[in-house]
Design a protein around this motif. Structure first.
Motif, mmCIF file in Angstrom:
data_model
loop_
_atom_site.group_PDB
_atom_site.id
_atom_site.type_symbol
_atom_site.label_atom_id
_atom_site.label_comp_id
_atom_site.label_asym_id
_atom_site.label_seq_id
_atom_site.Cartn_x
_atom_site.Cartn_y
_atom_site.Cartn_z
ATOM 1 N N LEU A 8 0.837 -1.192 0.000
ATOM 2 C CA LEU A 8 0.000 0.000 0.000
ATOM 3 C C LEU A 8 0.875 1.246 0.000
ATOM 4 C CD1 LEU A 8 -2.593 -1.046 2.724
ATOM 5 C CD2 LEU A 8 -2.827 -1.234 0.260
ATOM 6 N N TYR A 9 0.497 2.233 -0.820
ATOM 7 C CA TYR A 9 1.254 3.481 -0.932
ATOM 8 C C TYR A 9 0.338 4.671 -0.697
ATOM 9 C CZ TYR A 9 5.215 1.010 -2.927
ATOM 10 O OH TYR A 9 6.288 0.175 -3.111
ATOM 11 N N ALA A 10 0.865 5.677 -0.007
ATOM 12 C CA ALA A 10 0.158 6.934 0.221
ATOM 13 C C ALA A 10 1.092 8.086 -0.100
ATOM 14 C CB ALA A 10 -0.322 7.040 1.667
ATOM 15 N N PHE A 26 5.202 9.273 -3.088
ATOM 16 C CA PHE A 26 4.472 8.092 -2.643
ATOM 17 C C PHE A 26 5.391 7.254 -1.773
ATOM 18 C CE2 PHE A 26 1.566 9.180 -6.031
ATOM 19 C CZ PHE A 26 0.346 8.901 -5.436
ATOM 20 N N VAL A 27 4.908 6.913 -0.582
ATOM 21 C CA VAL A 27 5.675 6.171 0.403
ATOM 22 C C VAL A 27 4.902 4.904 0.754
ATOM 23 C CG1 VAL A 27 6.635 6.252 2.735
ATOM 24 C CG2 VAL A 27 6.626 8.313 1.328
ATOM 25 N N GLN A 28 5.610 3.786 0.855
ATOM 26 C CA GLN A 28 4.955 2.532 1.239
ATOM 27 C C GLN A 28 4.540 2.619 2.698
ATOM 28 O OE1 GLN A 28 7.012 -1.138 0.303
ATOM 29 N NE2 GLN A 28 6.066 -2.133 2.059
ATOM 30 N N ILE A 29 3.257 2.358 2.967
ATOM 31 C CA ILE A 29 2.768 2.437 4.343
ATOM 32 C C ILE A 29 2.463 1.075 4.948
ATOM 33 C CG2 ILE A 29 1.878 4.782 4.132
ATOM 34 C CD1 ILE A 29 -0.935 3.565 3.774
ATOM 35 N N GLU A 30 2.330 0.061 4.112
ATOM 36 C CA GLU A 30 1.988 -1.266 4.643
ATOM 37 C C GLU A 30 2.291 -2.339 3.606
ATOM 38 O OE1 GLU A 30 0.739 -3.982 7.426
ATOM 39 O OE2 GLU A 30 0.861 -1.839 7.758
ATOM 40 N N LYS A 64 -9.477 -1.947 6.942
ATOM 41 C CA LYS A 64 -10.100 -0.863 6.181
ATOM 42 C C LYS A 64 -9.418 0.466 6.479
ATOM 43 C CE LYS A 64 -14.325 1.099 4.598
ATOM 44 N NZ LYS A 64 -15.733 0.946 4.409
ATOM 45 N N GLU A 65 -8.994 0.673 7.716
ATOM 46 C CA GLU A 65 -8.321 1.917 8.092
ATOM 47 C C GLU A 65 -7.066 2.129 7.248
ATOM 48 O OE1 GLU A 65 -6.118 3.955 11.946
ATOM 49 O OE2 GLU A 65 -7.221 2.095 12.212
ATOM 50 N N LEU A 66 -6.259 1.089 7.096
ATOM 51 C CA LEU A 66 -5.051 1.196 6.271
ATOM 52 C C LEU A 66 -5.393 1.389 4.801
ATOM 53 C CD1 LEU A 66 -2.672 -1.437 7.848
ATOM 54 C CD2 LEU A 66 -2.252 1.003 7.636
ATOM 55 N N LEU A 67 -6.397 0.680 4.317
ATOM 56 C CA LEU A 67 -6.793 0.823 2.921
ATOM 57 C C LEU A 67 -7.282 2.233 2.622
ATOM 58 C CD1 LEU A 67 -8.637 -2.570 2.381
ATOM 59 C CD2 LEU A 67 -6.406 -1.903 1.469
ATOM 60 N N GLU A 68 -7.968 2.865 3.577
ATOM 61 C CA GLU A 68 -8.450 4.226 3.375
ATOM 62 C C GLU A 68 -7.310 5.240 3.347
ATOM 63 O OE1 GLU A 68 -11.342 4.489 6.514
ATOM 64 O OE2 GLU A 68 -12.974 3.909 5.155
ATOM 65 N N ILE A 85 -13.365 0.834 -1.879
ATOM 66 C CA ILE A 85 -13.075 -0.177 -0.859
ATOM 67 C C ILE A 85 -14.406 -0.759 -0.404
ATOM 68 C CG2 ILE A 85 -12.084 -0.621 1.413
ATOM 69 C CD1 ILE A 85 -10.368 1.949 0.902
ATOM 70 N N LYS A 86 -14.538 -2.075 -0.462
ATOM 71 C CA LYS A 86 -15.777 -2.735 -0.046
ATOM 72 C C LYS A 86 -15.493 -3.598 1.172
ATOM 73 C CE LYS A 86 -17.739 -3.022 -4.651
ATOM 74 N NZ LYS A 86 -18.405 -3.880 -5.627
ATOM 75 N N GLY A 87 -16.428 -3.613 2.090
ATOM 76 C CA GLY A 87 -16.282 -4.410 3.301
ATOM 77 C C GLY A 87 -15.736 -3.573 4.442
ATOM 78 N N ASP A 88 -15.834 -4.107 5.647
ATOM 79 C CA ASP A 88 -15.307 -3.412 6.819
ATOM 80 C C ASP A 88 -14.573 -4.422 7.692
ATOM 81 O OD1 ASP A 88 -17.311 -4.805 8.255
ATOM 82 O OD2 ASP A 88 -18.707 -3.148 8.008
ATOM 83 N N ASP A 89 -14.094 -3.972 8.823
ATOM 84 C CA ASP A 89 -13.270 -4.836 9.665
ATOM 85 C C ASP A 89 -14.062 -5.888 10.440
ATOM 86 O OD1 ASP A 89 -10.949 -3.669 8.795
ATOM 87 O OD2 ASP A 89 -10.919 -2.171 10.380
#
Length: 106
Positions: A8-10, A26-30, A64-68, A85-89
């Motif tokens: 994941l990048y933000a 863009f930095v890799q966050i996860e 979902k928090e990380l995906l957002e 993003i579909k679905g939640d934790d």
């Protein structure tokens, strides 16, 4: 099911230039895992916006928090923009809808 690495990048501020303007990169966050998922026949039949033609789905256990927080993902050596993003934790998996072809670089 064989999962592959998913990154994941933000976009984050990494410094300032001579004029004091922010420098963003863009930095890799996860790092997580995922796999491409197929559109169901029901999703294809209901699709009036041609989403199924221009997008793909990736199944991932990432929160979902990380995906957002992320704007792009690197999956199978290509960068994809996150569209939805579909679905939640409360569920085991989340689905991220990404652009179909991706790019080689950010």
């Amino acid at each position: 099911m064989k999962f592959k690495p998913l990154f994941l990048y933000a976009e984050q501020e990494t410094g300032k230039d001579i004029l004091g303007n922010p420098i963003k990169e863009f930095v890799q966050i996860e790092e997580s895992e995922g796999l491409f998922s197929s559109w169901t026949s029901k999703e294809i039949a209901l699709d009036v916006r041609e989403i199924t033609i221009h997008n793909r789905k990736i199944l991932t256990p990432c929160s979902k928090e990380l995906l957002e927080q992320a704007e792009k993902v690197k999956f199978e050596d290509k960068y994809h923009s996150i569209n939805e993003i579909k679905g939640d934790d409360t569920n085991r998996w989340r689905i991220i809808v990404v652009n179909r072809y991706g790019s080689e670089s950010l």
